[in-house]
Design an enzyme around this catalytic site. Structure first.
Site, mmCIF file in Angstrom:
data_model
loop_
_atom_site.group_PDB
_atom_site.id
_atom_site.type_symbol
_atom_site.label_atom_id
_atom_site.label_comp_id
_atom_site.label_asym_id
_atom_site.label_seq_id
_atom_site.Cartn_x
_atom_site.Cartn_y
_atom_site.Cartn_z
ATOM 1 N N ASN A 1 0.767 44.004 37.449
ATOM 2 C CA ASN A 1 -0.455 44.158 37.256
ATOM 3 C C ASN A 1 -1.351 45.410 37.225
ATOM 4 O OD1 ASN A 1 0.205 42.332 34.704
ATOM 5 N ND2 ASN A 1 0.088 41.036 36.048
ATOM 6 N N TYR A 2 -1.161 45.391 39.122
ATOM 7 C CA TYR A 2 -2.488 45.960 39.985
ATOM 8 C C TYR A 2 -2.127 47.310 40.590
ATOM 9 C CZ TYR A 2 -5.632 42.078 38.396
ATOM 10 O OH TYR A 2 -6.288 40.838 37.476
ATOM 11 N N LEU A 3 -0.934 47.328 40.155
ATOM 12 C CA LEU A 3 -0.441 48.692 41.427
ATOM 13 C C LEU A 3 0.017 49.649 40.211
ATOM 14 C CD1 LEU A 3 1.191 46.516 43.961
ATOM 15 C CD2 LEU A 3 -1.146 47.030 43.978
ATOM 16 N N SER B 1 -4.771 49.150 43.416
ATOM 17 C CA SER B 1 -3.862 50.381 44.436
ATOM 18 C C SER B 1 -4.060 51.526 44.591
ATOM 19 C CB SER B 1 -4.299 51.208 42.131
ATOM 20 O OG SER B 1 -3.088 50.717 41.699
#
Length: 849
Positions: free
Chosen positions: A807-809, A631
């Site tokens: 899933n990650y940002l 992120s």
DNA sequence: AGGCGTGACTCAGAAAATTTGGA
DNA sequence: GTCCAAATTTTCTGAGTCACGCC
């Protein structure tokens, strides 16, 4: 040396290096100096430096470093380029200088825009965490006054302007610098707020206080399914403060719920749907050349294998042995079939191919009818009612029987995954709710529970590994999932720079365990590695940080580490990274006296590592760094300026077309409007905005790609990739030929001669030199565009962007960025992502991770 | 001892690119 | 021969699947 000190010399590593090259350049040009804080007083400066480390620390190491897994060719590594001294210098300088200047390349300038924009920000401050990471960041916080000023960077105070617009341009400041950390401790409490809540409140006021992520209340009731978030917000928001000062003290797990760990109050659903029973086809396979009669059960298993004849599982002895072992149990001891090598499954395989073909040949209406039929059957299972709100169920279909397809060299591949029956399934449902009817007559559920501290609706034991479970959960778009997603990002946002300092101090600790913890944490932070749980012998042999073997990390003096190992899903991770000397030395030391296959971190496992991490920050675990790194990187790159892009027709042309291919939802009209060079100039003026959108999307995708590379999200090269490339090359060659011909004609035309016959022997019409010239320019532009497409394609052939996006940002980064740049969110998030991220839709434009 | 997030892959359908057919 | 749109082919995507990993 101990790094712990603050030395200014900080390792470069901490700096970020690379953003994408593109960005880099631009950034560089633009900025010259960085600014870090507003002006620092001398002392500050000094301090700052030290802080600077921190500041830099703020950045994810990964970004700093350029690491890049080699797998992708793209990036290559990097390294920190500046020397420490350089760096420090720079920093200092920057401080004084003004903002405008960019930082050296290294620092990437992050945000300016935001800075400016962030209005509220100015105030902030205090952030508790602020120090945290990124500096500024916080968007949310901003609103209120909380923001600190962070220091750093200057942000213009007032900028507020409208969000987006104007502000955008501002030069950046980078903030990177960070703010100093303010105190560490307080982590989160305050800030948090987030956005949500305030909807009603005027923005300016909104603050949030909300609770941070933590808990949310369970009440999620409302929910609207729609994307809009407003409803969501509220729901989510509820605040809880949980974290607050107490910080995460909470047990990490308890989420939201209204009560202790309670996830819902009422839950209604219809259970699960089973795959249809097996229908024997009667096609006989051959054994030693002769047809064999099989019972339906035997035939079913044989068919599972036959269907896979064209996969490369057929080249794996383990697969075949496991299959044969399980099949033999069904065949019985004295069956004719004794040996797999004498089996000929082709008749069944061919039958299957024909069936597939038949299905494909069905008319559209037939297909539609079949689909509707299926829908009708499934409809009742698709929804659940959670606390009065209708929510989509994720996987209500019970997994059908088949042969286990393990990834990599999985020891159990090929084993029979038997059919699941109702008596294998445990249902979880609200106490007073009707118990789902068992869909198979005469059978019944294994158990019915009423546990509102969990979110699953049903589960069964995995037939391959009975210790494992298969759960049925709500879909990603549900509030329950949304809440925990948000909590995940809030936790990552609260990572503080001080953590970096803490572990850096232990690189030379006399206690081996502590040293290993420090080094492992460093690797996780810098490279976004997974924690690395221990694995059993009946699982594929893959590793993560704690389970790295000596052979997986090759030190190369003076300070380079070469990584090469199989990670999750047996995906190879290859990377060469420059690390700080103490880390390098420590790794060498951990390796000494060990064999290739021994554990590099022999004193570590994930639980000890996580236990140490929790001491640094409540709720901190190894995976938080991955989220943070990803992120942060996105947030950082999103602030790259695009204004330096040269708006020349060719370039614009390219950018538009490229973005079109990269961005799923890009408006075709926009791209089309540029399709004809002739209209380009005018279109540019007219549709500048469209152009900016396209350009911004290129930036976004670039950032997304950067993240995917950091996280090592790979995909297999498509089967047709090379054919596609060849085709592109042929087209390019063809166009080049056209250009040559045109040039010949142009030369002749200038002398008043008619054009030569084309390569196809046809005569061409006479054209004047101007027209020919124009055509040449156009064709060349087309060639360049194709070359660029080719590059992009080659570049992304092994990189999967989707995983990080899902899933990650932190979606709020994307949403806020879209608001600031006036990019429609639909251009970046597809329908399912919009639904999944409904909770993030009303974030303030000034939000920074 | 579970419980849940992550992640590569598959496949059908959509979209884009090409070809074909006809006026 | 040109133009246009329908038909066909190729490529891309979204949604679903289920294996994998973390805590």
């Amino acid at each position: 040396m101990n790094y712990s000190s603050d030395e200014d010399d900080k390792p470069l590593v901490f700096k970020r290096s690379s953003t994408s090259d593109k960005f880099k350049h631009s950034a560089q040009q633009k900025a010259a100096a960085v600014v870090r804080q507003e002006k620092p007083s001398p002392k500050t400066v000094a301090k700052q430096n030290s802080d600077s480390e921190d500041s830099e620390d703020d950045k994810p190491l990964s970004s700093r470093i350029s690491t890049v897994p080699k797998a992708n060719s793209n990036h290559v590594k990097v390294g920190p380029s500046m020397s420490a001294s350089q760096r420090s210098k720079t920093q200092v300088k920057n401080e004084d200088s003004d903002d405008e200047k960019p930082l050296s390349s290294k620092f990437t300038p992050k945000s300016y825009v935001s800075a400016s924009i962030r209005k509220h920000d100015d105030s902030d401050d205090d952030k508790p965490l602020s120090s945290k990471v990124k500096q500024n960041g916080s968007a949310s916080r901003d609103n209120q006054s909380r923001k600190p000023n962070i220091g750093l960077n200057k942000r213009p105070p007032n900028e507020e302007n409208s969000l987006g617009q104007s502000s955008i341009k501002k030069p950046k400041l980078s903030d990177s610098s960070a703010p100093i950390n303010r105190k560490p401790v307080s982590v989160k409490p305050e800030s948090e707020t987030d956005d949500d809540e305030n909807d009603h409140v005027p923005i300016s006021q909104r603050m949030k206080n909300k609770a941070p992520s933590g808990s949310k209340s369970a009440s999620i009731k409302q929910k609207s399914i729609k994307v809009n978030s407003s409803s969501f917000k509220k729901t989510i928001k509820k605040s809880k403060k949980i974290e607050k000062n107490s910080k995460y003290s909470k047990p990490s797990k308890v989420p939201p719920g209204s009560g202790e760990g309670q996830k819902w109050t009422s839950l209604v659903h219809n259970g699960v749907i089973f795959p249809p029973p097996y229908k024997p086809h009667g096609v006989k396979m051959l054994y030693k050349g002769k047809p064999v009669d099989l019972t339906p059960e035997q035939e079913e298993v044989a068919t599972m294998f036959a269907v896979m004849l064209d996969t490369d599982y057929m080249t794996k002895p383990v697969f075949k042995e496991n299959f044969m072992g399980d099949w033999r149990k069904i065949l019985g001891r004295n069956h004719t079939i004794q040996n797999l090598d004498d089996c000929d499954f082709r008749p069944i395989y061919e039958w299957h191919q024909r069936e597939k073909e038949k299905k494909k040949q069905m008319s559209t209406e037939e297909k539609k009818a079949v689909k509707e039929e299926k829908m009708k059957l499934e409809e009742k299972y698709m929804w659940a009612i959670v606390d009065g709100v209708k929510e989509k169920v994720g996987n209500f279909r019970v997994e059908p029987p088949g042969l286990f397809r393990g990834r990599g060299e999985h020891p159990k591949m090929g084993k029979l995954k038997k059919r699941i029956r109702p008596s294998d399934i445990t249902i979880n449902i609200g106490k007073g709710s009707p118990i789902p009817e068992c869909p198979i007559p005469g059978q019944s559920w294994k158990e019915v529970r009423h546990d509102n501290t969990v979110t699953w609706l049903a589960y069964w034991n995995d037939p391959i590994n009975p210790k494992d479970f298969k759960y049925v959960f709500l879909a990603a778009s549900s509030s329950l999932k949304g809440q925990s997603d948000k909590e995940k990002y809030e936790k990552a946002r609260s990572l503080k720079a001080s953590i970096r300092k803490a572990y850096t101090r232990d690189f030379g600790n006399k206690d081996v365990t502590k040293r290993q913890v420090a080094v492992a944490t460093y690797l996780i932070d810098k490279l976004a590695l997974r924690a690395g749980n221990e694995k059993d012998d009946d699982e594929a042999d893959t590793v993560g940080c704690c389970t790295l073997k000596v052979e997986n990390v090759e030190p190369e003096p003076p300070n380079i580490l070469k990584f090469d190992f199989l990670g999750k899903d047996s995906i190879r991770y290859q990377n060469e990274v420059e690390v700080e000397l103490p880390v390098f030395k420590a790794i060498q030391q951990f390796r000494t006296g060990k064999k290739d296959g021994d554990d590099l971190f022999d004193k570590l496992d994930t639980s000890t590592l996580n236990a140490h991490l929790k001491e640094l920050m409540p709720g901190l675990t190894a995976k938080v760094f991955r989220t943070y790194n990803a992120s942060f990187t996105l947030d950082d790159m999103n602030d790259m300026p695009t204004e330096n892009v040269v708006w020349e027709s060719n370039l614009v042309f390219d950018v538009l077309l490229t973005s079109n291919s990269l961005c799923p939802n890009m408006n075709v009209d926009i791209a089309l409007s540029y399709k004809f060079p002739e209209s380009m100039t005018t279109s540019l003026n007219r549709d500048m905005k469209g152009g900016n959108v396209a350009e911004n999307l290129v930036v976004y995708n670039q950032a997304n790609k950067e993240v995917a590379i950091i996280c090592n999200h790979q995909r297999t090269v498509s089967k047709s990739h090379s054919a596609q490339m060849t085709r592109l090359n042929e087209k390019i060659e063809e166009l080049k030929g056209v250009v040559e011909e045109l040039e010949t004609d142009l030369a002749r035309a200038k002398k008043g001669k008619p054009p030569l016959k084309g390569s196809d022997g046809k005569t061409k019409r006479n054209m004047n030199p101007e027209a020919l010239h124009k055509k040449i320019v156009q064709t060349n532009a087309k060639i360049e565009k194709m070359e660029r497409d080719k590059e992009t394609k080659e570049d992304l052939k092994t990189v999967a962007l989707g995983t990080s996006k899902i899933n990650y940002l932190d979606p709020r980064i994307t949403v806020a960025w879209c608001k600031r740049r006036e990019v429609p969110i639909e251009k970046v998030f597809n329908k399912s992502l919009l639904a999944k991220f409904a909770w993030a839709m009303d974030v303030e434009p000034s939000f920074r991770f």
